[in-house]
Design a protein around this motif. Structure first.
Motif, PDB file in Angstrom:
ATOM      1  N   ARG A 167      32.540  28.912  48.211  1.00 31.70           N
ATOM      2  CA  ARG A 167      32.747  28.817  49.663  1.00 31.70           C
ATOM      3  C   ARG A 167      34.226  28.749  50.011  1.00 31.70           C
ATOM      4  NH1 ARG A 167      30.342  23.704  52.833  1.00 31.70           N
ATOM      5  NH2 ARG A 167      31.778  22.689  51.371  1.00 31.70           N
ATOM      6  N   GLU A 168      34.996  27.995  49.233  1.00 33.82           N
ATOM      7  CA  GLU A 168      36.432  27.902  49.492  1.00 33.82           C
ATOM      8  C   GLU A 168      37.122  29.247  49.262  1.00 33.82           C
ATOM      9  OE1 GLU A 168      38.258  25.314  50.673  1.00 33.82           O
ATOM     10  OE2 GLU A 168      36.282  24.421  51.038  1.00 33.82           O
ATOM     11  N   ASN A 169      36.748  29.932  48.191  1.00 36.80           N
ATOM     12  CA  ASN A 169      37.380  31.213  47.875  1.00 36.80           C
ATOM     13  C   ASN A 169      36.974  32.321  48.846  1.00 36.80           C
ATOM     14  OD1 ASN A 169      38.748  30.138  45.678  1.00 36.80           O
ATOM     15  ND2 ASN A 169      37.155  30.699  44.207  1.00 36.80           N
ATOM     16  N   MET A 170      35.797  32.180  49.451  1.00 40.42           N
ATOM     17  CA  MET A 170      35.338  33.195  50.401  1.00 40.42           C
ATOM     18  C   MET A 170      36.199  33.224  51.665  1.00 40.42           C
ATOM     19  SD  MET A 170      32.853  35.192  49.500  1.00 40.42           S
ATOM     20  CE  MET A 170      32.302  35.770  51.105  1.00 40.42           C
ATOM     21  N   LYS A 171      36.855  32.121  51.980  1.00 40.58           N
ATOM     22  CA  LYS A 171      37.674  32.050  53.202  1.00 40.58           C
ATOM     23  C   LYS A 171      38.835  33.035  53.156  1.00 40.58           C
ATOM     24  CE  LYS A 171      36.626  27.152  54.030  1.00 40.58           C
ATOM     25  NZ  LYS A 171      37.188  25.771  54.094  1.00 40.58           N
ATOM     26  N   ASN A 172      39.363  33.278  51.953  1.00 43.12           N
ATOM     27  CA  ASN A 172      40.522  34.167  51.820  1.00 43.12           C
ATOM     28  C   ASN A 172      40.170  35.490  51.131  1.00 43.12           C
ATOM     29  OD1 ASN A 172      42.257  32.094  52.880  1.00 43.12           O
ATOM     30  ND2 ASN A 172      42.208  31.120  50.854  1.00 43.12           N
ATOM     31  N   ALA A 173      38.874  35.739  50.971  1.00 41.28           N
ATOM     32  CA  ALA A 173      38.464  36.945  50.255  1.00 41.28           C
ATOM     33  C   ALA A 173      38.232  38.113  51.201  1.00 41.28           C
ATOM     34  CB  ALA A 173      37.182  36.665  49.477  1.00 41.28           C
ATOM     35  N   LYS A 174      38.210  39.305  50.626  1.00 37.90           N
ATOM     36  CA  LYS A 174      37.887  40.506  51.402  1.00 37.90           C
ATOM     37  C   LYS A 174      36.417  40.470  51.788  1.00 37.90           C
ATOM     38  CE  LYS A 174      41.271  43.338  48.921  1.00 37.90           C
ATOM     39  NZ  LYS A 174      41.462  44.520  48.039  1.00 37.90           N
ATOM     40  N   ARG A 175      36.083  41.170  52.835  1.00 40.32           N
ATOM     41  CA  ARG A 175      34.713  41.210  53.313  1.00 40.32           C
ATOM     42  C   ARG A 175      33.789  41.815  52.239  1.00 40.32           C
ATOM     43  NH1 ARG A 175      32.015  40.880  58.081  1.00 40.32           N
ATOM     44  NH2 ARG A 175      30.164  42.185  58.345  1.00 40.32           N
ATOM     45  N   ASN A 176      32.662  41.155  52.009  1.00 39.72           N
ATOM     46  CA  ASN A 176      31.641  41.613  51.054  1.00 39.72           C
ATOM     47  C   ASN A 176      32.109  41.607  49.592  1.00 39.72           C
ATOM     48  OD1 ASN A 176      29.917  42.066  53.234  1.00 39.72           O
ATOM     49  ND2 ASN A 176      30.547  44.212  53.425  1.00 39.72           N
ATOM     50  N   ALA A 177      33.170  40.865  49.287  1.00 41.23           N
ATOM     51  CA  ALA A 177      33.659  40.789  47.895  1.00 41.23           C
ATOM     52  C   ALA A 177      32.940  39.659  47.155  1.00 41.23           C
ATOM     53  CB  ALA A 177      35.159  40.567  47.886  1.00 41.23           C
ATOM     54  N   TYR A 178      31.614  39.661  47.227  1.00 39.64           N
ATOM     55  CA  TYR A 178      30.832  38.562  46.699  1.00 39.64           C
ATOM     56  C   TYR A 178      30.920  38.459  45.172  1.00 39.64           C
ATOM     57  CZ  TYR A 178      28.816  39.090  51.355  1.00 39.64           C
ATOM     58  OH  TYR A 178      28.649  39.216  52.715  1.00 39.64           O
ATOM     59  N   GLU A 179      30.839  39.595  44.503  1.00 42.95           N
ATOM     60  CA  GLU A 179      30.864  39.593  43.047  1.00 42.95           C
ATOM     61  C   GLU A 179      32.203  39.098  42.519  1.00 42.95           C
ATOM     62  OE1 GLU A 179      30.551  42.957  39.583  1.00 42.95           O
ATOM     63  OE2 GLU A 179      29.001  42.977  41.159  1.00 42.95           O
ATOM     64  N   GLU A 180      33.283  39.553  43.119  1.00 41.54           N
ATOM     65  CA  GLU A 180      34.623  39.152  42.684  1.00 41.54           C
ATOM     66  C   GLU A 180      34.850  37.660  42.913  1.00 41.54           C
ATOM     67  OE1 GLU A 180      39.274  39.973  43.944  1.00 41.54           O
ATOM     68  OE2 GLU A 180      37.730  41.426  44.510  1.00 41.54           O
ATOM     69  N   VAL A 181      34.426  37.181  44.086  1.00 41.51           N
ATOM     70  CA  VAL A 181      34.602  35.764  44.413  1.00 41.51           C
ATOM     71  C   VAL A 181      33.778  34.880  43.479  1.00 41.51           C
ATOM     72  CG1 VAL A 181      34.166  33.995  46.163  1.00 41.51           C
ATOM     73  CG2 VAL A 181      35.209  36.162  46.818  1.00 41.51           C
ATOM     74  N   ALA A 182      32.532  35.263  43.220  1.00 44.07           N
ATOM     75  CA  ALA A 182      31.667  34.473  42.338  1.00 44.07           C
ATOM     76  C   ALA A 182      32.246  34.409  40.928  1.00 44.07           C
ATOM     77  CB  ALA A 182      30.265  35.065  42.313  1.00 44.07           C
ATOM     78  N   GLU A 183      32.732  35.543  40.426  1.00 46.00           N
ATOM     79  CA  GLU A 183      33.307  35.587  39.082  1.00 46.00           C
ATOM     80  C   GLU A 183      34.529  34.683  38.982  1.00 46.00           C
ATOM     81  OE1 GLU A 183      33.373  36.602  35.154  1.00 46.00           O
ATOM     82  OE2 GLU A 183      31.888  37.309  36.605  1.00 46.00           O
ATOM     83  N   THR A 184      35.398  34.751  39.982  1.00 41.73           N
ATOM     84  CA  THR A 184      36.603  33.914  39.997  1.00 41.73           C
ATOM     85  C   THR A 184      36.241  32.432  40.062  1.00 41.73           C
ATOM     86  OG1 THR A 184      37.855  35.665  41.106  1.00 41.73           O
ATOM     87  CG2 THR A 184      38.747  33.437  41.234  1.00 41.73           C
TER      88      THR A 184
END
Length: 287
Positions: free
Chosen positions: A203-220
């Motif tokens: 949730r914290e990383n999603m704030k600064n992530a690109k739209r729909n970058a779910y896989e990248e955010v989850a991996e990080t």
């Protein structure tokens, strides 16, 4: 190693174990203990402490799934629980074997009684109700704290944990009893804690992530929290292993499902919950 991209591997491994356990459970049945099937309880006052393995040499002739506990301050009272309903004559014969081998008096059987299957049915119903209430409560809390997608992912991961442990019990014919239920409820609470840590980082990383970058955010997020999850589980496992190795049989009945459940819960928090979240977000978007 990319955990999210290899999600099909983790899902497949879990499905193989769970389906194998379910099939074996349906074919052979689960090895239900006295708490679920009913049976016989006998307590005998021994003259000294006797190892459980030595007692089991006698009880195995009657019921190989019987449990042996030591009670009393000096542990010189043995408590035998069998899943078979032994009538009065069979219980007397069993005591006579102990009497002859250990030079006991006629007054030394302290307790002898049977448990009907109705009591076992009541325990099963209450166990299922406890798991259901805990699951619904966690779904509501996680949905309120995060989003519905997080809640669904967490509950599916918890369902995976319970089914995985049940599969292990079915495959290896380990007796199921009331300590198993208590251990599973403990594991569910422990596993959800690990999962929430990862979800909070997502949730914290999603704030600064690109739209729909779910896989990248989850991996990080997984890589940022994986050392914490593993180290926490290892320290817990060390304490439980000590209890399992040095504890009496009744303690082992509780610690074994804890051991397997915590290991599986750690695995599911990393390899199951987050990949499920990615799948849900990829299909449904803002839920």
């Amino acid at each position: 190693m990319n955990i999210i991209k290899n999600k099909k591997i983790w899902f497949s491994l879990s499905l193989i174990v769970i389906i194998t356990g379910m099939v074996l459970g349906m074919i052979r049945g689960y090895n239900l203990g006295i708490d679920f099937t009913g049976g016989t309880l006998i307590e005998i006052q021994m003259n000294e402490y006797v190892e459980a393995d030595e007692i089991r040499e006698i009880t195995d002739e009657i019921d190989k799934s019987a449990t042996i506990n030591h009670i009393g301050e000096t542990k010189d009272i043995i408590q035998i629980r069998t899943t078979k309903n032994l009538n009065n004559e069979e219980r007397i014969n069993l005591f006579n074997i102990f009497k002859e081998k250990y030079n006991l008096e006629d007054s030394q059987p302290l307790r002898s009684e049977q448990f009907g299957p109705a009591m076992g049915k009541e325990i099963q119903n209450k166990a299922l109700l406890s798991v259901l209430v805990a699951t619904v409560g966690m779904l509501i809390y996680i949905t309120f704290r995060f989003q519905l997608s997080y809640g669904i992912s967490a509950i599916l991961a918890l369902t995976h944990d319970v089914l995985f442990v049940l599969a292990i019990y079915a495959i290896f014919r380990i007796p199921l009893n009331s300590p198993f239920v208590a251990a599973m409820l403990t594991v569910v609470g422990y596993s959800i804690n690990d999962t929430i840590v990862i979800f909070d980082r997502i949730r914290e990383n999603m704030k600064n992530a690109k739209r729909n970058a779910y896989e990248e955010v989850a991996e990080t997020s997984i890589k940022q929290t994986i050392s914490r999850s593993i180290n926490t589980s290892l320290t817990t496992l060390l304490a439980i292993v000590a209890l399992y190795v040095f504890g009496v049989e009744s303690i082992r009945e509780f610690t074994f499902p804890l051991l397997s459940g915590i290991m599986i819960g750690t695995y599911s928090s990393i390899f199951i919950a987050s990949p499920i979240w990615v799948l849900i977000k990829g299909k449904k978007g803002n839920i």
